[in-house]
Motif scaffolding. Structure first.
Motif, PDB file in Angstrom:
ATOM      1  N   GLU B 159       0.809  -1.216   0.000  1.00 42.15           N
ATOM      2  CA  GLU B 159       0.000   0.000   0.000  1.00 42.15           C
ATOM      3  C   GLU B 159       0.852   1.281   0.000  1.00 42.15           C
ATOM      4  N   GLN B 160       1.873   1.257   0.821  1.00 41.05           N
ATOM      5  CA  GLN B 160       2.667   2.468   0.975  1.00 41.05           C
ATOM      6  C   GLN B 160       3.435   2.805  -0.296  1.00 41.05           C
ATOM      7  N   THR B 161       4.070   1.774  -0.864  1.00 41.44           N
ATOM      8  CA  THR B 161       4.810   1.962  -2.108  1.00 41.44           C
ATOM      9  C   THR B 161       3.863   2.417  -3.210  1.00 41.44           C
ATOM     10  N   LYS B 162       2.674   1.812  -3.197  1.00 40.25           N
ATOM     11  CA  LYS B 162       1.676   2.143  -4.200  1.00 40.25           C
ATOM     12  C   LYS B 162       1.349   3.631  -4.144  1.00 40.25           C
ATOM     13  N   ASN B 163       1.101   4.144  -2.935  1.00 39.45           N
ATOM     14  CA  ASN B 163       0.793   5.565  -2.780  1.00 39.45           C
ATOM     15  C   ASN B 163       1.910   6.448  -3.294  1.00 39.45           C
ATOM     16  N   GLU B 189      -7.427   3.870  -6.629  1.00 44.48           N
ATOM     17  CA  GLU B 189      -6.318   4.196  -7.513  1.00 44.48           C
ATOM     18  C   GLU B 189      -6.833   4.888  -8.783  1.00 44.48           C
ATOM     19  N   ALA B 190      -7.883   4.304  -9.350  1.00 40.59           N
ATOM     20  CA  ALA B 190      -8.445   4.854 -10.583  1.00 40.59           C
ATOM     21  C   ALA B 190      -8.958   6.268 -10.357  1.00 40.59           C
ATOM     22  N   VAL B 191      -9.679   6.436  -9.268  1.00 41.55           N
ATOM     23  CA  VAL B 191     -10.300   7.724  -8.987  1.00 41.55           C
ATOM     24  C   VAL B 191      -9.242   8.783  -8.691  1.00 41.55           C
ATOM     25  N   LYS B 192      -8.209   8.369  -8.003  1.00 46.03           N
ATOM     26  CA  LYS B 192      -7.188   9.335  -7.636  1.00 46.03           C
ATOM     27  C   LYS B 192      -6.402   9.830  -8.851  1.00 46.03           C
ATOM     28  N   LEU B 193      -6.125   8.913  -9.764  1.00 46.93           N
ATOM     29  CA  LEU B 193      -5.193   9.266 -10.829  1.00 46.93           C
ATOM     30  C   LEU B 193      -5.848   9.865 -12.070  1.00 46.93           C
ATOM     31  N   SER B 194      -7.058   9.424 -12.389  1.00 48.17           N
ATOM     32  CA  SER B 194      -7.501   9.702 -13.758  1.00 48.17           C
ATOM     33  C   SER B 194      -8.446  10.878 -13.951  1.00 48.17           C
ATOM     34  N   SER B 220      -4.918  13.940  -3.584  1.00 50.21           N
ATOM     35  CA  SER B 220      -4.510  13.053  -2.490  1.00 50.21           C
ATOM     36  C   SER B 220      -5.653  12.095  -2.163  1.00 50.21           C
ATOM     37  N   HIS B 221      -5.319  11.027  -1.466  1.00 52.32           N
ATOM     38  CA  HIS B 221      -6.322  10.032  -1.120  1.00 52.32           C
ATOM     39  C   HIS B 221      -7.392  10.595  -0.199  1.00 52.32           C
ATOM     40  N   ALA B 222      -6.990  11.613   0.571  1.00 55.10           N
ATOM     41  CA  ALA B 222      -7.892  12.106   1.606  1.00 55.10           C
ATOM     42  C   ALA B 222      -9.031  12.957   1.043  1.00 55.10           C
ATOM     43  N   VAL B 227     -13.368  10.269  -2.260  1.00 57.58           N
ATOM     44  CA  VAL B 227     -13.830   9.165  -1.425  1.00 57.58           C
ATOM     45  C   VAL B 227     -15.296   8.857  -1.723  1.00 57.58           C
ATOM     46  N   ALA B 228     -16.088   9.911  -1.864  1.00 57.35           N
ATOM     47  CA  ALA B 228     -17.502   9.711  -2.158  1.00 57.35           C
ATOM     48  C   ALA B 228     -17.695   9.053  -3.521  1.00 57.35           C
ATOM     49  N   LEU B 229     -16.905   9.519  -4.468  1.00 57.66           N
ATOM     50  CA  LEU B 229     -17.005   8.964  -5.816  1.00 57.66           C
ATOM     51  C   LEU B 229     -16.603   7.493  -5.810  1.00 57.66           C
TER      52      LEU B 229
END
Lengths: 202, 278
Positions: B159-163, B189-194, B220-222, B227-229
């Motif tokens: 998880e950490q490396t992934k972030n 991951e998808a939501v954060k990046l794309s 950011s993840h936060a 998160v809602a999406l």
């Protein structure tokens, strides 16, 4: 003197065996039709002790060095072919895909990706071929002519001199162990280490 | 611009991709998101040219794609680095179409970008999983492709490396402006990046939803909106998986799926739109 003669035959025969073996093995690994045609044949030839080729070799090359060397070549060849073929066929398809994707095709793909990827297999084949060649040479020298370790062993037998026989046996075994341990095992280990097959990530 | 027109794929008699049609603009970061076995990986292989469609066509800038090209470089899950080459040699491995090698300066620049300059003489087996994947990305970028295809590149990492790699990839994408197609089964991951998430359904593989995310980068993840999406996409996928399990067709799928989303769309003021509803 006997040892030098034996070593010369061994090195020449071994050299030819691995060169020819890698070459044929590569062809068989790359071309399915060749593999299907000769694969079974080579497997069955592998089970024929190489020394039984000696009478034929004597006919073809007359009595002499070439016949001995021929037997040594035959001793290591089949195994070398099979190891190389297995190595080429066993290359991770992902590496091939990466190679293609990065712009390599045809021969350059083979030279830069497939052959290097097969090296660990080939090295193991070389190490085994060395042992097989060594065995083939001894058998050929015992039956055949010319000077060599096998010849010395036969003299010992004819004279009823078992200490000579045992001494030759020790030399044969010792040479095998030393050459394998000092040269081939080290090369193999180094290759496996560099190819990342020994240790995983830290 | 990448265009897919009714791309269909059969394995033996089984349909794994069903008439996938989509357009991806230059510079977009698009994720293909779906449960395992939905054909997302097959789809990206078809786009790369390493696999062929049974029917339909894929074209980039009007030219039909039939085979692999150095225009479209793939980053694989298990990195595909050459174990007998050092990090530096791996990055420099590619051969451009005009036969040119990759210059030393470029390699240096890329190694700096992935922060592995001091590891340049190491072999892949001496690197951690995350480092290997970074080398793999650098090796792909060295070809300066129009399109970067990433097939679950981070799914084998912790998880950490992934972030960490997410942040790095965002940075790289913002710097280089490459078009990226990113395959994943990880919603966060998808939501954060794309910019755009194409949600795929199973059996046969098809796109069930096209979600656009206009949140500014880097993210950011936060981020609460993300998160809602994430949870609304999760609900959609759960429904898809349940449907598959029960082996029954849902009636009025269009309305139902829309209603799942409506809440989040309005509250997020995001543009979501729907395509290829079954």
């Amino acid at each position: 003197m006997a040892m030098l003669n034996s070593f010369r035959r061994l090195l020449i025969g071994f050299g030819i065996a691995i060169t020819l073996g890698v070459f044929i093995g590569v062809l068989m690994g790359r071309f399915k039709s060749i593999d299907e045609t000769f694969g079974g044949l080579i497997l069955s030839l592998q089970s024929v002790p190489s020394v039984v080729w000696l009478p034929l070799a004597l006919l073809w090359f007359s009595m002499g060095e070439s016949a001995m060397i021929f037997v040594v070549v035959i001793g290591g060849l089949w195994n070398m072919i099979m190891s190389t073929t297995a190595g080429i066929k066993g290359v991770d398809p992902l590496l091939i895909q990466s190679g293609i994707n990065l712009g390599y095709t045809g021969f350059s793909l083979f030279r830069k990706v497939i052959l290097p990827a097969a090296v660990p297999h080939i090295i193991t084949g070389v190490r085994m071929a060395w042992a097989f060649c060594w065995r083939a040479l001894m058998a050929a020298e015992i039956i055949g002519t010319g000077q060599g370790l096998g010849q010395v062993l036969m003299w010992g037998r004819d004279m009823g001199n078992m200490s000579t026989v045992l001494a030759v046996m020790f030399i044969i075994a010792g040479t095998g162990i030393i050459s394998d341990g000092i040269v081939f095992k080290k090369i193999e280990k180094e290759v496996y280490r560099r190819w990342g097959l020994l240790e995983t990530a830290f | 611009m990448l265009e897919l027109n009714k791309v269909t794929k059969y394995y033996k008699n089984e349909k794994v991709l069903d008439e996938i049609t989509m357009t991806i603009k230059e510079g977009e970061f698009v994720s293909l998101l779906g449960p395992s076995g939905c054909g997302k990986s097959t789809l990206v292989h078809i786009i790369s040219g390493l696999n062929q469609a049974s029917d339909g066509e894929v074209s980039m800038d009007g030219r039909k794609i039939t085979r692999p090209s150095t225009d479209r470089i793939m980053v694989f899950q298990s990195n595909g680095l050459f174990p007998w080459l050092t990090v530096e040699q791996n990055v420099a491995f590619g051969k451009k179409d005009n036969g040119n090698k990759i210059s030393k300066d470029e390699v240096k620049k890329l190694l700096k970008m992935i922060r592995l300059t001091s590891y340049r003489h190491k072999y892949p087996h001496q690197l951690s999983g995350g480092m290997k994947q970074r080398v793999s990305i650098a090796r792909s970028l060295a070809m300066d492709p129009q399109l970067l295809l990433m097939d679950e590149p981070f799914s084998a990492l912790d998880e950490q490396t992934k972030n960490e790699l997410h942040d790095e990839l965002q940075k790289i994408w913002m710097e280089t402006g490459k078009t990226i197609i990113f395959v994943t089964h990880n919603i966060r991951e998808a939501v954060k990046l794309s910019d755009r998430v194409l949600v795929m359904g199973n059996d046969p593989g098809r796109i069930i939803c096209d979600v656009r995310i206009s949140e500014p980068h880097p993210r950011s993840h936060a981020d609460q909106n993300l998160v809602a999406l994430e949870s609304s996409i999760l609900r959609l996928l759960e429904k898809e998986i349940r449907k598959q399990k029960e082996g029954e067709e849902l009636h009025g799928t269009l309305d139902e799926k829309k209603s799942i989303f409506n809440g989040s769309i309005t509250s997020l003021a995001r543009t979501l739109f729907y395509k290829n509803m079954a």
